[in-house]
Design an enzyme around this catalytic site. Structure first.
Site, PDB file in Angstrom:
ATOM      1  CB  CYS A  93      13.117   7.044  -2.118  1.00  0.00           C
ATOM      2  SG  CYS A  93      11.463   6.811  -2.778  1.00  0.00           S
TER       3      CYS A  93
ATOM      4  CG  HIS B 123      12.879   9.401   1.481  1.00  0.00           C
ATOM      5  ND1 HIS B 123      12.399  10.255   0.523  1.00  0.00           N
ATOM      6  CD2 HIS B 123      12.212   8.219   1.323  1.00  0.00           C
ATOM      7  CE1 HIS B 123      11.493   9.616  -0.191  1.00  0.00           C
ATOM      8  NE2 HIS B 123      11.359   8.386   0.274  1.00  0.00           N
TER       9      HIS B 123
ATOM     10  CG  ASN C 240       7.927   8.882  -1.148  1.00  0.00           C
ATOM     11  OD1 ASN C 240       8.869   9.514  -1.627  1.00  0.00           O
ATOM     12  ND2 ASN C 240       8.011   7.599  -0.858  1.00  0.00           N
TER      13      ASN C 240
HETATM   14  O1  UT7 Z   1      10.091   5.902  -0.371  1.00  0.00           O
HETATM   15  C1  UT7 Z   1      10.589   4.735   0.157  1.00  0.00           C
HETATM   16  C2  UT7 Z   1       9.711   3.597  -0.029  1.00  0.00           C
HETATM   17  N1  UT7 Z   1       8.362   3.680   0.438  1.00  0.00           N
HETATM   18  C3  UT7 Z   1       8.031   3.589   1.714  1.00  0.00           C
HETATM   19  O2  UT7 Z   1       8.817   3.812   2.598  1.00  0.00           O
HETATM   20  C4  UT7 Z   1       6.642   3.128   2.042  1.00  0.00           C
HETATM   21  C5  UT7 Z   1       6.690   2.080   3.094  1.00  0.00           C
HETATM   22  N2  UT7 Z   1       5.402   1.574   3.493  1.00  0.00           N
HETATM   23  C6  UT7 Z   1       4.458   2.317   4.092  1.00  0.00           C
HETATM   24  O3  UT7 Z   1       4.623   3.499   4.278  1.00  0.00           O
HETATM   25  C7  UT7 Z   1       3.215   1.613   4.594  1.00  0.00           C
HETATM   26  O4  UT7 Z   1       3.405   0.223   4.554  1.00  0.00           O
HETATM   27  C8  UT7 Z   1       1.921   1.988   3.823  1.00  0.00           C
HETATM   28  C9  UT7 Z   1       1.549   3.426   4.104  1.00  0.00           C
HETATM   29  C10 UT7 Z   1       2.141   1.779   2.341  1.00  0.00           C
HETATM   30  C11 UT7 Z   1       0.762   1.099   4.275  1.00  0.00           C
HETATM   31  O5  UT7 Z   1       0.598   1.187   5.676  1.00  0.00           O
HETATM   32  P1  UT7 Z   1       0.435  -0.137   6.573  1.00  0.00           P
HETATM   33  O6  UT7 Z   1       0.197   0.309   7.931  1.00  0.00           O
HETATM   34  O7  UT7 Z   1       1.624  -1.011   6.288  1.00  0.00           O
HETATM   35  O8  UT7 Z   1      -0.905  -0.740   6.003  1.00  0.00           O
HETATM   36  P2  UT7 Z   1      -1.159  -2.148   5.288  1.00  0.00           P
HETATM   37  O9  UT7 Z   1      -0.463  -2.205   3.974  1.00  0.00           O
HETATM   38  O10 UT7 Z   1      -0.914  -3.221   6.272  1.00  0.00           O
HETATM   39  O11 UT7 Z   1      -2.703  -2.048   5.035  1.00  0.00           O
HETATM   40  C12 UT7 Z   1      -3.645  -2.062   6.096  1.00  0.00           C
HETATM   41  C13 UT7 Z   1      -5.044  -2.080   5.504  1.00  0.00           C
HETATM   42  C14 UT7 Z   1      -5.240  -3.148   4.434  1.00  0.00           C
HETATM   43  O12 UT7 Z   1      -6.534  -3.656   4.576  1.00  0.00           O
HETATM   44  P3  UT7 Z   1      -6.749  -5.069   5.285  1.00  0.00           P
HETATM   45  O13 UT7 Z   1      -5.960  -6.058   4.494  1.00  0.00           O
HETATM   46  O14 UT7 Z   1      -6.240  -4.886   6.690  1.00  0.00           O
HETATM   47  O15 UT7 Z   1      -8.231  -5.246   5.198  1.00  0.00           O
HETATM   48  C15 UT7 Z   1      -5.143  -2.374   3.158  1.00  0.00           C
HETATM   49  O16 UT7 Z   1      -5.865  -2.955   2.110  1.00  0.00           O
HETATM   50  O17 UT7 Z   1      -5.306  -0.814   4.861  1.00  0.00           O
HETATM   51  C16 UT7 Z   1      -5.761  -1.052   3.529  1.00  0.00           C
HETATM   52  N3  UT7 Z   1      -5.355   0.060   2.697  1.00  0.00           N
HETATM   53  C17 UT7 Z   1      -6.067   1.191   2.590  1.00  0.00           C
HETATM   54  N4  UT7 Z   1      -7.224   1.566   3.147  1.00  0.00           N
HETATM   55  C18 UT7 Z   1      -7.666   2.798   2.830  1.00  0.00           C
HETATM   56  C19 UT7 Z   1      -4.236   0.170   1.939  1.00  0.00           C
HETATM   57  N5  UT7 Z   1      -4.217   1.369   1.327  1.00  0.00           N
HETATM   58  C20 UT7 Z   1      -5.339   2.014   1.719  1.00  0.00           C
HETATM   59  C21 UT7 Z   1      -5.867   3.283   1.432  1.00  0.00           C
HETATM   60  N6  UT7 Z   1      -7.026   3.635   2.021  1.00  0.00           N
HETATM   61  N7  UT7 Z   1      -5.247   4.166   0.614  1.00  0.00           N
END
Ligand code: UT7
Length: 327
Positions: A117, A254, A284
């Site tokens: 990225c 980004h 992204n």
């Molecule tokens: O390009 C450079 C690199 N990439 C990034 O910068 C990405 C960095 N990370 C992020 O943007 C975020 O961490 C994410 C968007 C990937 C995830 O957001 P988050 O607020 O950190 O959510 P989380 O991973 O803590 O997940 C929260 C909940 C989980 O469920 P539980 O464990 O709380 O029951 C996940 O399983 O959301 C669940 N979850 C989803 N639910 C519905 C994860 N993906 C999804 C989804 N739809 N697509």
């Protein structure tokens, strides 16, 4: 103050996204996810997906042609093509060489850079070195990706986040006074730290598995590190130039997640009206996201000649970096 020095000045830009725009709701048909979750957690509303047979080189070629046209120049005067991608058409040759060939250019040189990225920031930084050292006069810098091809479409934690696209800029050697009032790139800062390599990676490759592999990410972990790394390289740019967030006209980060962008802007005291957001439209797109955002803000009239712009990225590796430039 200062002395005469060569600056890398942007003389044109262009971009391209594949025709198909995939809305969040389409994921609801095959995954346990929702438009609401994706919008709330990321700010993404849609992403473009390359058509069957449409490759990174196709996207890059469109963006490159648009940038050349925007600059009003032909390929004859380009000395170098640097293409940032993590999704090349082939393991080799470089996708840049394919683009060079398609543009009808058989002079100079073309190569790819790989910093995921942060690829576009690394490519701009590399291009700036070639120009300021006098080794190139005009460089075509491209960020192009088809991340849809390396997504695990059964993994809701990653596949909803990424998209395909390409953007390009043309840099030309100009003369500055060595002051922060100069046009062109004022300072570049790139970093990497391989101790984080397992937090965002592709689980395949020619030398390890002989397969292409799929993108794997510990999203939360990446998020946790993102703002600090972004702040680090932006602060380095301010230290190098004596400029500050108040001096910026535009912050073009980004585009991974709107929450990361908002948190970074807040921490750096960059006013929200100066932040260019395109993650809602593109998702992204890795190395393509910054040049896509640049082209969007130039074409809609926001970015004007003389504007001070901060580019910033972080991604797999980890890699991270900033480019401060005057348009
Ligand atoms: O390009 C450079 C690199 N990439 C990034 O910068 C990405 C960095 N990370 C992020 O943007 C975020 O961490 C994410 C968007 C990937 C995830 O957001 P988050 O607020 O950190 O959510 P989380 O991973 O803590 O997940 C929260 C909940 C989980 O469920 P539980 O464990 O709380 O029951 C996940 O399983 O959301 C669940 N979850 C989803 N639910 C519905 C994860 N993906 C999804 C989804 N739809 N697509």
């Amino acid at each position: 103050m200062g002395s005469r020095m060569i600056r890398s000045v942007v003389i044109g830009c262009g971009s391209y996204t594949p025709k198909k725009a995939m809305k969040n709701a389409e994921f609801e048909e095959f995954l346990d996810t929702s438009d609401e979750w994706i919008v709330q957690r990321t700010g993404i509303e849609q992403r473009h997906i390359a058509a069957k047979g449409e490759t990174t080189a196709d996207l890059a070629e469109h963006a490159a042609r648009a940038a050349l046209e925007n600059a009003g120049i032909g390929v004859d005067s380009i000395d170098l093509i640097i293409l940032a991608t993590s999704t090349p058409d082939n393991t080799f040759p470089a996708t840049a060489v394919e683009v060079q060939h398609r543009l009808g250019m058989n002079h100079g040189a073309a190569f790819d850079t790989q910093a995921v990225c942060s690829g576009f920031v690394f490519a701009m930084t590399t291009a700036d070195q070639y120009i300021r050292s006098g080794h190139a006069k005009r460089i075509l810098v491209i960020g192009a990706e088809t991340f849809s091809r390396i997504l695990d479409w059964k993994d809701r934690t990653t596949c909803v986040l990424f998209g395909d696209g390409a953007g390009a800029v043309i840099l030309e050697a100009g003369e500055g006074k060595g002051s922060s009032e100069d046009e062109g790139i004022l300072t570049c800062h790139i970093r990497s730290d391989g101790s984080h390599k397992d937090k965002l990676y592709v689980d395949g490759g020619p030398s390890s598995t002989q397969t292409t592999g799929y993108l794997r990410m510990e999203g939360k972990e990446v998020f946790r590190h993102a703002v600090g790394m972004i702040t680090d390289v932006i602060t380095a740019a301010y230290d190098a130039t004596g400029l500050s967030s108040e001096d910026l006209d535009w912050f073009i980060p980004h585009q991974a997640n709107k929450r990361i962008i908002d948190a970074s802007a807040k921490k750096l005291k960059i006013a929200s009206q100066k932040v260019v957001i395109t993650v809602n439209m593109h998702g992204n797109t890795s190395a393509a996201s910054i040049p896509l955002a640049i082209d969007t803000a130039v074409k809609d009239g926001r970015v004007k000649k003389g504007d001070l712009i901060m580019l910033e990225a972080m991604g797999g590796g980890f890699t991270w970096g900033s480019v401060l430039l005057r348009w």
